[in-house]
Design an enzyme around this catalytic site. Sequence first.
Site, short mmCIF file in Angstrom:
data_model
loop_
_atom_site.label_atom_id
_atom_site.label_comp_id
_atom_site.label_asym_id
_atom_site.label_seq_id
_atom_site.Cartn_x
_atom_site.Cartn_y
_atom_site.Cartn_z
N GLY A 243 0.84 -1.19 0.00
CA GLY A 243 0.00 0.00 0.00
C GLY A 243 0.87 1.24 0.00
O GLY A 243 2.02 1.20 -0.46
N SER A 244 0.33 2.30 0.54
CA SER A 244 1.05 3.59 0.47
C SER A 244 2.22 3.63 1.45
O SER A 244 2.21 2.96 2.49
CB SER A 244 0.08 4.72 0.78
OG SER A 244 -0.44 4.54 2.08
N THR A 245 3.18 4.46 1.12
CA THR A 245 4.35 4.65 2.00
C THR A 245 3.91 5.21 3.35
O THR A 245 4.43 4.82 4.40
CB THR A 245 5.36 5.58 1.30
OG1 THR A 245 5.83 4.89 0.13
CG2 THR A 245 6.53 5.92 2.20
N GLU A 246 2.92 6.10 3.32
CA GLU A 246 2.43 6.71 4.56
C GLU A 246 1.94 5.63 5.54
O GLU A 246 2.35 5.60 6.71
CB GLU A 246 1.28 7.63 4.16
CG GLU A 246 0.77 8.53 5.22
CD GLU A 246 -0.54 9.19 4.76
OE1 GLU A 246 -0.88 9.12 3.56
OE2 GLU A 246 -1.21 9.76 5.63
N GLY A 248 2.52 2.42 5.34
CA GLY A 248 3.63 1.49 5.61
C GLY A 248 4.50 1.97 6.77
O GLY A 248 4.89 1.20 7.65
N GLU A 265 5.66 -3.43 0.79
CA GLU A 265 5.73 -3.08 -0.65
C GLU A 265 4.99 -1.77 -0.81
O GLU A 265 3.76 -1.75 -0.75
CB GLU A 265 5.07 -4.17 -1.50
CG GLU A 265 5.69 -5.54 -1.39
CD GLU A 265 6.95 -5.70 -2.20
OE1 GLU A 265 7.37 -4.74 -2.88
OE2 GLU A 265 7.56 -6.77 -2.12
N CYS A 299 2.18 0.83 -8.76
CA CYS A 299 3.26 1.29 -7.86
C CYS A 299 4.56 1.50 -8.63
O CYS A 299 5.34 2.39 -8.32
CB CYS A 299 3.45 0.27 -6.75
SG CYS A 299 3.61 -1.40 -7.36
P1 NAD Z 1 -3.31 2.56 1.33
O1 NAD Z 1 -2.03 2.50 2.08
O2 NAD Z 1 -4.23 3.68 1.60
O3 NAD Z 1 -4.16 1.24 1.61
C1 NAD Z 1 -3.61 -0.05 1.40
C2 NAD Z 1 -4.33 -1.02 2.31
O4 NAD Z 1 -4.01 -0.70 3.66
C3 NAD Z 1 -5.85 -0.98 2.21
O5 NAD Z 1 -6.34 -2.29 2.33
C4 NAD Z 1 -6.23 -0.13 3.42
O6 NAD Z 1 -7.53 -0.41 3.90
C5 NAD Z 1 -5.19 -0.57 4.43
N1 NAD Z 1 -4.92 0.38 5.51
C6 NAD Z 1 -5.14 1.72 5.54
N2 NAD Z 1 -4.74 2.23 6.74
C7 NAD Z 1 -4.24 1.19 7.45
C8 NAD Z 1 -3.64 1.06 8.75
N3 NAD Z 1 -3.50 2.11 9.54
N4 NAD Z 1 -3.20 -0.15 9.14
C9 NAD Z 1 -3.33 -1.23 8.34
N5 NAD Z 1 -3.90 -1.19 7.13
C10 NAD Z 1 -4.34 0.01 6.68
O7 NAD Z 1 -2.92 2.46 -0.19
P2 NAD Z 1 -3.89 2.38 -1.44
O8 NAD Z 1 -4.31 3.76 -1.77
O9 NAD Z 1 -4.95 1.35 -1.27
O10 NAD Z 1 -2.91 1.78 -2.55
C11 NAD Z 1 -2.10 2.56 -3.30
C12 NAD Z 1 -0.68 2.47 -2.81
O11 NAD Z 1 -0.21 1.12 -2.85
C13 NAD Z 1 0.25 3.25 -3.70
O12 NAD Z 1 1.12 4.03 -2.93
C14 NAD Z 1 1.02 2.16 -4.43
O13 NAD Z 1 2.27 2.57 -4.88
C15 NAD Z 1 1.09 1.08 -3.43
N6 NAD Z 1 1.35 -0.22 -4.06
C16 NAD Z 1 2.59 -0.78 -3.92
C17 NAD Z 1 2.89 -2.00 -4.53
C18 NAD Z 1 4.25 -2.62 -4.41
O14 NAD Z 1 4.38 -3.79 -4.72
N7 NAD Z 1 5.26 -1.89 -3.98
C19 NAD Z 1 1.91 -2.65 -5.29
C20 NAD Z 1 0.66 -2.05 -5.42
C21 NAD Z 1 0.39 -0.83 -4.79
#
Ligand code: NAD
Length: 487
Positions: A243-246, A248, A265, A299
């Site tokens: 998911g997002s770097t924030e 993560g 990731e 990503c």
């Molecule tokens: P996001 O971080 O907002 O959400 C990702 C997941 O995390 C969702 O299921 C969300 O419900 C969950 N989440 C949100 N807050 C959380 C918390 N506090 N604790 C645990 N889980 C939580 O990201 P997004 O907008 O869904 O996805 C886009 C991001 O994902 C982009 O930054 C993209 O680059 C990244 N991404 C990375 C890869 C990789 O392999 N590096 C692959 C796909 C997407």
Amino acid sequence: MVTVPDLVTPTWEYAPAPEARDIVTIRPSYGLFIDGQFVDPRDGSTFKTVNPATEEVLAEVAAAGPNDVDAAVAAARRAQRSWARLSGGERAKYLYRIARTIQERSRELAVLESIDNGKPIKETRDVDLPLVAAHFFYYAGWADKLDYAGFGPDPKPVGVCGQVIPWNFPLLMLAWKIAPALAAGNTVVLKPAETTPLTALLFAEICQQVDLPPGVVNIVTGAGETGALVVEHPGVDKVAFTGSTEVGKLIQRRLAGTGKKLSLELGGKAANVLFEDAPVDQAVEGIVNGIFFNQGHVCCAGSRLLVQESVHDTVIAKLKRRLGTLRLGDPLDKNTDIGAINSSAQLARITELVTAGEEEGATKWQPACDLPSTGYWFAPTIFTGVGQSSRIAREEIFGPVLSVLTFRTPEEAVAKANNTPYGLSAGVWTEKGSRILWMANRLRAGVVWANTFNRFDPTSPFGGYKESGFGREGGRHGLGPYLQGSH
Ligand code: NAD
């Protein structure tokens, strides 16, 4: 003087070719998948998932609370010992069965993914689903060979894995998480993204169909709060987050000192570097694939084009011409190249960053393109004259927006490509093999593509440097995070 004709409309129009939607049955509501059964949430709340191309509500989905996550983790714990005690060959049989069933039901899964996510059917059908099946086939092949995989003579699973995934490749990210975990003898609690839960729930039905032992895979739907419950649960031994770097960073802070294994990731801002000796027409296809594939919700998208100054005008003219031929619209139409933006929130973020790009002085260009009146849409966009310090050169836009920068020497290309907090992927376009290797040695990116972009293969490890995260998924390396004492 650039002589590429300025083609703004396609040479001909295609008749609509909509994929039939009736292959998929979407239930009005979905429970949680815990211990092999769909159950109502104990904590009782729900949310709606919508079709981003039409804003139509597709289904009411359970939002798992603390008691639900407790139940899912307990089910995974109960199942884990007997799952790990099965021989690798027995676990492989289940994974092969899952892979074959995904192939058999791939049209249904592809249509559902397009409806829930907004991505074009030609991508779900030809990219997502074949890769999902390939991932399960690939890790099925490792299940009985773990002793010979380079992790010691008798590698042990970690235990219960909490896995949280994003919305951009819902089923593919599920496959990247679940296939290696199960092959290594772990059980999982997976939380899909809140805007795209439906294919994970159909995957749960496939787990039932193949008689996977109850509790080996548990799927809990919900938003970020549910994700936090999963990753912070004391019964979870290993956390895998995409998911997002924030988010993560937040998870890493929360897990510090708990002893849980963690892989992240995260985001990216990849440079796609085009040298003057590159085959330009092929490179233009690669640039388009790099940033406009999956609406740029990727990503590792090639969101920064670094083009050698001497060929800048030719490349931009050809790129504009090519963008004029892309078809934006109904994701279920087999001719569609660019589908819907996944959510109104993501559309607002893209719009905000594009406005910032204009305010910072970059030149915006979009092809003539009619956007549908309902749903979430954004026209493919190119920014030229982008400065390195501009927000559109530094921040992940996660949409169909390309920022173009220039360079004169290979050293300058490397310096600019690496001038980012991220390090997930990069691309190099040149006819010189020696230059490809020279660049690959210097680019701080987990994946470097040469004369291609966005190529994925389950045998190849994928992951980042710096703020793009750590840990690898795919390949033999992808087993490490799911085995004790390995990375
Ligand atoms: P996001 O971080 O907002 O959400 C990702 C997941 O995390 C969702 O299921 C969300 O419900 C969950 N989440 C949100 N807050 C959380 C918390 N506090 N604790 C645990 N889980 C939580 O990201 P997004 O907008 O869904 O996805 C886009 C991001 O994902 C982009 O930054 C993209 O680059 C990244 N991404 C990375 C890869 C990789 O392999 N590096 C692959 C796909 C997407």
